[in-house]
Structures are given as C-alpha cells and as structure tokens.
Write an enzyme that holds these catalytic residues in place. Structure first.
Site: not given
Length: 249
Positions: A99, A101, A103, A162, A181, A184, A193, A223
């Site tokens: 996506h 973001h 990271d 997310h 993301c 999880k 977030n 993550h």
C-alpha cells in the site's frame, strides 16, 4: 533415549531455519523461506510509534529479483538491493508495494533511479500522487499477474483493511502469501495504526483472503513473525474486538 531422539527430531527443522537467517546490517535481517523466497525485516523510526520492525519480501528467479515492499528509506533500500546483487547474484527488476505508506514505498525513489519497474494497485498510485510521494509506474484494479522471468507473482486487491488500498501477493509456485499490514502476527494484540484504515471492510476482506488462499504454507504479515493461515483468523479477531469495543455506548 527414544524421548531424546524425538525431541532432537522436533528441534532440527527449527535449527535449519535459524541457519538461513542473516543480519546484513544493524537494522536489516533476512530469513530464507524457500529456494526462491526470502523475507526481510528492516528497523526504522516511525513517527508516533518509535522504532518499528517492518517486513518485506525478496523473490528470486533466474538471476532476477522482485521486492515486495521496501524499507522506509532510500539508504536501507540501497543496502538491501546491494545484498541481493552481491549475495544472491540477482538483479532487482521488479517492485510491488502492499500500500502507499512509507514502510512499503519509502525506497521507491531509489528503485526508480535504478530502473526497477513497479506495479501497484491503482488506488496506491492515486494516493501517492495526491500526497506527493514517488509514484509506481504500472497500475491494476482487481488483480494482476507479474512475471518474474516466468515465475508468477499474483497481486490481488480484495478490499480495504489496514489501508484502503492494501493488496496481497500470492506466490503459487511456493505457496507463500505476503499479506502485508492487512495481517497481524500471532503475538499481536492491538489493531495498530488505523489512521488510513477501512475498519468496517477489514473483516470481510480477511474472509476473502482466507477463502482464496487456504493452502498457504507461509503467511507473512507487515510486522512481526511470519506464520500460517492462522494469522488471518487471528487478525480478524483483533479487528472485530476493536469494532465491538468502539461501538459500545
């Protein structure tokens, strides 16, 4: 004696996996998942969250390489690309972000200067343009199969989570799913977030992911540790708990 033998046999695969991990710098480590697939963890400061480890993937085929997400900046991305070149003897030719973001696309500018072709959800492209970020070149809406010298990298947009634009990438020859993301890890207890999330759509998106990839051998989240398909249901439980807690009067 038999008990000891069984215990050693159970631990042996873990030892083999551990041998395939390598730390290439203080803030980047890499683990091999299969002959052609590696997952990396890059550690960087993210505003409001402190030092955060973020996952990405490296896919290798016939001396060509694809990155699924980049580290958060050009310097870490350059270090990762150099390691792929020097240690895996492969040229990074392809990039697919999960996506928009940092990271995920933080090192896109560096990759573009190296001539790497990038493929992304059209929503990701539109958001990157809107926010003045480096923009991926090639867009898709529902799905796209990118060929890494004949090896299929199957990209799917199954709905928001997310982030409104988050996708998954399926590697059918390896039975590996990069969920990014949207997913999880098994140790996660917080939704994390959600400043750009579609929380309402998230559980339905996860249902689609679970139905589409029931045979995934490895599932890699954005993550935390990789696992199996149980990450999908675990994430759904976290999201539903958040929805329930915020809907109470």
């Amino acid at each position: 004696m038999k008990t000891v033998f069984i215990l050693i046999s159970m631990l042996f695969p873990v030892a083999v996996m551990a041998q395939k991990s390598v730390k290439i710098s203080d803030d980047i480590s890499i683990t091999q998942l299969s002959d052609k697939v590696y997952t990396y963890v890059s550690l960087a400061e993210i505003e409001g969250w402190g030092m955060v480890p973020s996952n990405g993937m490296i896919v290798i085929n016939n001396h060509q390489a694809a990155l699924l997400d980049t580290p958060i900046n050009d310097a870490q991305t350059e270090m990762l690309v150099n390691w792929v070149t020097d240690s895996l003897h492969a040229k990074v030719t392809t990039f697919i972000p999960n996506h928009w973001h940092g990271d995920c696309i933080g090192g896109l500018g560096y990759l573009q200067r190296k001539g790497v072709q990038s493929y992304a959800n059209q929503m990701t492209i539109d958001l990157a343009k809107e926010k003045g970020l480096p923009v991926p070149e090639h867009g898709f809406t529902d799905s796209l199969t990118v060929s890494l010298d004949g090896m299929p990298l199957q990209c799917y947009y199954l709905g928001g989570g997310h982030a409104t634009d988050n996708i998954v990438v399926w590697l059918p020859t390896e039975n590996i799913l990069f969920g990014g993301c949207m997913l999880k890890d098994n140790q996660a207890t917080s939704i994390g977030n959600i400043s750009d999330a579609d929380v309402t759509a998230w559980p339905k998106t996860l249902d689609k992911v679970k139905a589409k990839f029931p045979s995934a051998r490895y599932v890699v989240p954005g993550h935390g540790d990789y696992g199996g398909t149980e990450l999908i249901e675990h994430t759904k439980q976290i999201v539903n708990q958040y929805i329930e807690s915020t809907s109470k009067p």
